[in-house]
Design a protein around this motif. Structure first.
Motif, PDB file in Angstrom:
ATOM      1  N   LEU A 117      -3.742   2.624  -1.904  1.00 40.00           N
ATOM      2  CA  LEU A 117      -3.262   3.903  -1.391  1.00 40.00           C
ATOM      3  C   LEU A 117      -3.864   4.161  -0.014  1.00 40.00           C
ATOM      4  O   LEU A 117      -5.029   3.835   0.226  1.00 40.00           O
ATOM      5  N   GLU A 118      -3.060   4.747   0.854  1.00 41.68           N
ATOM      6  CA  GLU A 118      -3.531   5.204   2.167  1.00 41.68           C
ATOM      7  C   GLU A 118      -3.130   6.669   2.291  1.00 41.68           C
ATOM      8  O   GLU A 118      -1.961   7.011   2.065  1.00 41.68           O
ATOM      9  N   ILE A 154       0.857  -1.179   0.000  1.00 40.35           N
ATOM     10  CA  ILE A 154       0.000   0.000   0.000  1.00 40.35           C
ATOM     11  C   ILE A 154       0.895   1.230   0.000  1.00 40.35           C
ATOM     12  O   ILE A 154       1.826   1.339   0.790  1.00 40.35           O
ATOM     13  N   ILE A 155       0.604   2.157  -0.879  1.00 40.53           N
ATOM     14  CA  ILE A 155       1.390   3.383  -1.023  1.00 40.53           C
ATOM     15  C   ILE A 155       0.843   4.428  -0.059  1.00 40.53           C
ATOM     16  O   ILE A 155      -0.370   4.609   0.051  1.00 40.53           O
ATOM     17  N   LYS A 156       1.729   5.114   0.616  1.00 42.52           N
ATOM     18  CA  LYS A 156       1.350   6.176   1.550  1.00 42.52           C
ATOM     19  C   LYS A 156       1.347   7.503   0.807  1.00 42.52           C
ATOM     20  O   LYS A 156       2.196   7.754  -0.053  1.00 42.52           O
ATOM     21  N   ALA A 157       0.390   8.363   1.163  1.00 39.22           N
ATOM     22  CA  ALA A 157       0.308   9.693   0.563  1.00 39.22           C
ATOM     23  C   ALA A 157      -0.141  10.689   1.619  1.00 39.22           C
ATOM     24  O   ALA A 157      -0.752  10.313   2.625  1.00 39.22           O
ATOM     25  N   VAL A 158       0.151  11.949   1.369  1.00 37.45           N
ATOM     26  CA  VAL A 158      -0.237  13.026   2.275  1.00 37.45           C
ATOM     27  C   VAL A 158      -1.161  13.978   1.536  1.00 37.45           C
ATOM     28  O   VAL A 158      -0.882  14.356   0.390  1.00 37.45           O
ATOM     29  N   TYR A 190     -10.120   6.348  -6.266  1.00 33.97           N
ATOM     30  CA  TYR A 190     -10.074   5.028  -6.894  1.00 33.97           C
ATOM     31  C   TYR A 190      -9.024   4.141  -6.226  1.00 33.97           C
ATOM     32  O   TYR A 190      -9.292   2.984  -5.897  1.00 33.97           O
ATOM     33  N   LEU A 191      -7.833   4.678  -6.023  1.00 31.19           N
ATOM     34  CA  LEU A 191      -6.748   3.879  -5.454  1.00 31.19           C
ATOM     35  C   LEU A 191      -7.004   3.519  -3.995  1.00 31.19           C
ATOM     36  O   LEU A 191      -6.633   2.429  -3.552  1.00 31.19           O
ATOM     37  N   VAL A 192      -7.656   4.400  -3.244  1.00 30.58           N
ATOM     38  CA  VAL A 192      -8.027   4.065  -1.860  1.00 30.58           C
ATOM     39  C   VAL A 192      -9.071   2.951  -1.865  1.00 30.58           C
ATOM     40  O   VAL A 192      -8.969   1.998  -1.094  1.00 30.58           O
TER      41      VAL A 192
END
Length: 82
Positions: free
Chosen positions: A55-56, A3-7, A48-50
């Motif tokens: 994605l988180e 899972i990719i982290k994002a801000v 979509y990715l969440v």
């Protein structure tokens, strides 16, 4: 892939600088790649990715942004978003 982290900051969503984030851009062409190695995503791409559990997203206080909060922001930003 993990899972990719994002801000999320001021309505913009940028991923961490990771090989998974770069692969997301290079293979699937999500977002815009920056020189920093981060990928900037649109709200629609992020939703979509969440939903697909790829994605988180956290806010600037490092609290997870729930999908309903993300959907609300997307609906406010994009009139035709459903």
């Amino acid at each position: 892939m993990d899972i990719i982290k994002a801000v999320m900051h001021k309505g913009q969503i940028a991923t961490e600088n990771s090989s998974d984030a770069r692969a997301l851009y290079q293979i699937a062409r999500y977002g815009v790649m920056h020189d920093s190695g981060r990928v900037e995503l649109s709200l629609m791409e992020a939703v979509y990715l969440v939903e697909k559990k790829r994605l988180e997203i956290v806010d600037t206080r490092n609290k997870i942004v729930p999908i309903d909060g993300l959907l609300k922001k997307a609906r406010n930003a994009e009139k035709h978003f459903t």
